[in-house]
Scaffold this motif. Structure first.
Motif, mmCIF file in Angstrom:
data_model
loop_
_atom_site.group_PDB
_atom_site.id
_atom_site.type_symbol
_atom_site.label_atom_id
_atom_site.label_comp_id
_atom_site.label_asym_id
_atom_site.label_seq_id
_atom_site.Cartn_x
_atom_site.Cartn_y
_atom_site.Cartn_z
ATOM 1 N N GLU A 1 -4.232 -7.017 -4.503
ATOM 2 C CA GLU A 1 -2.975 -6.431 -4.961
ATOM 3 C C GLU A 1 -1.793 -7.379 -4.868
ATOM 4 O OE1 GLU A 1 -0.275 -2.517 -4.143
ATOM 5 O OE2 GLU A 1 -2.161 -2.822 -3.092
ATOM 6 N N ALA B 1 0.846 -1.197 0.000
ATOM 7 C CA ALA B 1 0.000 0.000 0.000
ATOM 8 C C ALA B 1 0.877 1.240 0.000
ATOM 9 C CB ALA B 1 -0.910 -0.007 1.212
ATOM 10 N N ALA C 1 2.463 1.608 -3.351
ATOM 11 C CA ALA C 1 1.545 2.093 -4.380
ATOM 12 C C ALA C 1 1.310 3.583 -4.259
ATOM 13 C CB ALA C 1 0.221 1.354 -4.280
ATOM 14 N N ARG C 2 1.505 4.095 -3.044
ATOM 15 C CA ARG C 2 1.255 5.508 -2.843
ATOM 16 C C ARG C 2 2.394 6.357 -3.412
ATOM 17 N NH1 ARG C 2 -0.513 7.358 3.040
ATOM 18 N NH2 ARG C 2 -1.782 5.502 2.794
ATOM 19 N N GLY D 1 -3.309 4.677 -3.145
ATOM 20 C CA GLY D 1 -2.995 3.252 -3.193
ATOM 21 C C GLY D 1 -4.238 2.400 -3.223
ATOM 22 N N ALA D 2 -4.028 1.122 -3.469
ATOM 23 C CA ALA D 2 -5.158 0.217 -3.528
ATOM 24 C C ALA D 2 -5.830 0.127 -2.168
ATOM 25 C CB ALA D 2 -4.694 -1.151 -3.982
ATOM 26 N N ASN D 3 -7.130 0.010 -2.203
ATOM 27 C CA ASN D 3 -7.922 -0.192 -0.998
ATOM 28 C C ASN D 3 -7.852 0.970 -0.020
ATOM 29 O OD1 ASN D 3 -9.735 -1.643 0.451
ATOM 30 N ND2 ASN D 3 -8.215 -2.894 1.490
ATOM 31 N N GLU D 4 -7.460 2.110 -0.499
ATOM 32 C CA GLU D 4 -7.367 3.260 0.384
ATOM 33 C C GLU D 4 -8.700 4.004 0.432
ATOM 34 O OE1 GLU D 4 -3.937 6.441 1.301
ATOM 35 O OE2 GLU D 4 -3.884 5.549 -0.678
#
Lengths: 407, 238
Positions: free
Chosen positions: A63, A14, A17-18, B29-32
């Motif tokens: 993911e 996560a 990905a940010r 991001g994913a799932n944020e």
């Protein structure tokens, strides 16, 4: 259920990905080994709805769950960009690969066309009413043009040219003239009346007229021989004139007292009829085209207004992801249904009204019978043509009207 | 999931006025669960329109779900939109379709079968608490109910990304929190949620990542409990 694998801290997906691409590139340059770029790109891919359980049953992101092998590990920023590019192209390809099945889409387009038609009842009724009027105008225009042409043909065919021959013409000469006349291409038909026949005709017509009978019994037969000629085109009598002037037998046997009709004062009357007929024909054609254009514009405008009031709908469907065909289809079906119904009703009106109009027209010497006979003989064809016109006009107008909102 | 790199957008033709968006860098991001805050005219809606490809950026790069928008052709756009769930501020429901049909529409355009639709739509209706209203038309519903239909339509395709534009804008207190809880639930099910709002109460209570946009620029991007709106920058031509 695939739970995300535990990742070493600092390489949390996560968090990864940010990061922006440039940040990741920096990481690579610093020597940090980032996670393979499974994150952004592939999310849509494994996500075709048919493979997914229902939303509420789904727990976590996909993911990291595919920890699949990476053939070309990312080492430099360049690698990263290439990878991102490949990913984008691949995702797009995967995205568009699942085209909706055409048959389902077509069925739904028809279903919604029908539903729209019934739920927009007032709009539909209004469109149908306008389309009935327009289709009637169009049908009547076509009919009127045809009837006018037929009537003109009748009038023209009634105009004949007469050649008056000497009373004492020999049978041999007559036969010779008639045989030569037959060879002229501009002559449609002719009829010869001998002086004796002419006298008998006159007697028959004037049986009750005692003065006339008296006169005819006193005198010798003064009736000339007459050839009544119908030409193909009353504007084109040159050939006939030349024939009369140049054919020796004809010229020598002409009645000197009576000139042929194309040479006498009947000539101007014939010319007048011919030019009037041409003018009426031209005017009829222009009026027909004008009426047709007005009719098409009326239908187009009606459909356009109906769709104008629903442009938000079109826009919304596009935002949700409907394809052009899916948005436009129901509108086209809807208009086509309206067109068909309007055509059927117009057909009934015409079937009911036209036979009533026929006797009146015949009474006024209008040649309406041939086209009525034709319509009667080709009823299915003419009604089918009307239905087709309704459907095509509706659908086409709808197609054009929606085009503007589907850019 | 959503990446904006140096995105700039001008609406005025000559590109002389202030940009609607200026050098936006955003990485979701994913799932944020991200709350996008900003007063009206700050550029929130423009940002949304960038994601749904109603608008193109003048400059910069947008990557959503791995797709670089530079690669997008117009024929791709419907497919892209089918992958996004968007709750519109003004609902954007089809007026002549029932609740069920409105929600099913989202699936029908993606070509899903009738059995799939029959399975998924009732669950979505249940999720937003509209059981019993399936056959109502939007005009027969209250604002809150319409909002929930809009949400159900957005989630029924199980999008990876849900964007909610002021979903609580015209709701009363009770319905507002219902919707917010619903969004959290959806997020917990693995969907990326981008909530656009100007309701600071929601921002404070949710304790999620907050992105504040003002005058077309991101002025704040943190997970926080105590956010105060910065003084508003002048918007428009100077």
């Amino acid at each position: 259920m695939n739970r995300p694998q535990q990742q070493p801290s600092g390489h949390n997906p996560a968090e990864f990905a940010r990061k922006s691409i440039s940040e990741i590139a920096d990481m690579i340059h610093r020597g940090d080994k980032p996670q393979p770029l499974t994150s952004d790109g592939e999310l849509f891919i494994g996500d075709m709805p048919e493979k997914n359980p229902i939303l509420m049953e789904r727990v976590l992101s996909t993911e990291v769950k595919r920890g699949h092998k990476v053939n070309n590990p990312i080492k430099t920023a360049q690698d990263l960009h290439i990878k991102a590019k490949q990913l984008s192209k691949r995702t797009l390809k995967a995205l568009t690969k699942h085209q909706p099945r055409k048959i389902i889409t077509a069925a739904r387009i028809h279903k919604y066309g029908l539903i729209n038609f019934t739920r927009n009842a007032w709009l539909s009724v209004a469109s149908i009413a306008i389309m009935i009027i327009t289709l009637l105008i169009m049908s009547v225009t076509v009919l009127a043009t045809q009837i006018a042409n037929d009537t003109l043909e009748t009038i023209k065919s009634q105009v004949d040219m007469s050649i008056y021959l000497k009373q004492d013409i020999s049978n041999q000469d007559i036969n010779e003239i008639l045989a030569d006349l037959k060879k002229l291409p501009s002559v449609k038909s002719f009829k010869y009346t001998s002086p004796t026949e002419a006298r008998e005709n006159y007697i028959r017509e004037n049986l009750n007229n005692s003065d006339a009978m008296l006169a005819i019994n006193e005198a010798d037969n003064m009736f000339p021989g007459i050839i009544n000629i119908q030409v193909v085109d009353i504007n084109n009598t040159l050939e006939l004139e030349n024939f009369v002037r140049n054919n020796y037998t004809a010229a020598s046997n002409l009645d000197t007292a009576r000139l042929p009709s194309f040479a006498s004062d009947r000539r101007s009357a014939i010319d007048k009829i011919a030019s009037t007929a041409n003018m009426i024909k031209g005017a009829g054609l222009v009026a027909g085209i004008v009426f047709m254009v007005i009719a098409v514009l009326m239908i187009f405008n009606t459909i356009r207004m109906a769709i104008f009031s629903r442009q938000d709908e079109i826009y919304m469907m596009g935002l949700i992801g409907a394809s052009k065909a899916f948005i436009r289809g129901p509108f086209i079906i809807e208009a086509a249904i309206a067109g068909l119904i309007a055509a059927i009703i117009s057909g009934f009106i015409l079937l009911f009204a036209l036979p009533k109009a026929l006797p009146a027209m015949i009474q006024y010497d209008i040649t309406a019978q041939p086209i009525f006979d034709w319509l009667g003989a080709h009823l299915a064809l003419s009604l089918g043509g009307l239905y087709l016109a309704g459907i095509v006009l509706g659908a086409l107008s709808s197609w054009m009207a929606t085009r503007k909102y589907l850019k | 999931m959503i990446v904006f790199e140096n995105v700039t957008k001008h609406y005025s033709k000559g590109k002389t006025g202030l940009p609607a968006l200026k050098n936006i860098n955003l990485n979701v991001g994913a799932n944020e669960f991200v709350i996008l805050v900003g007063s009206s005219g700050a550029g929130k809606s423009t940002l949304l329109k960038m994601i749904t490809r109603e608008e193109k950026p003048d400059k910069g790069k947008i990557i959503v779900g791995g797709i670089n928008y530079d690669d997008l052709k117009s024929r791709h756009i419907p497919f892209l939109r089918r992958k996004l769930g968007v709750v519109f501020q003004d609902f954007k429901l089809l007026p002549k379709r029932t609740v069920f049909e409105n929600i099913a529409f989202a699936m029908e355009i993606a070509g899903m079968t009738n059995s799939e639709i029959k399975a998924a739509v009732p669950k979505a209706i249940e999720l937003v608490g509209l059981v019993g209203k399936e056959n109502s038309f939007p005009s027969q519903l209250s604002g809150g109910e319409r909002q929930r239909v809009s949400i159900a339509r957005a989630v029924v395709r199980q999008p990876k990304i849900l964007i909610a534009d002021e979903p609580t804008g015209n709701l009363d207190e009770q319905h507002k929190w219902e919707i917010v809880r619903l969004l959290e639930k959806i997020n917990a099910c693995g969907t990326n949620v981008l909530l656009i709002t100007h309701d600071m109460e929601i921002v404070k209570k949710l304790k999620r990542r907050v992105v504040i946009i003002n005058g077309g620029q991101i002025v704040y991007d943190k997970k926080t409990a105590s956010v105060t709106m910065p003084p508003q920058k002048p918007v428009g031509r100077k």
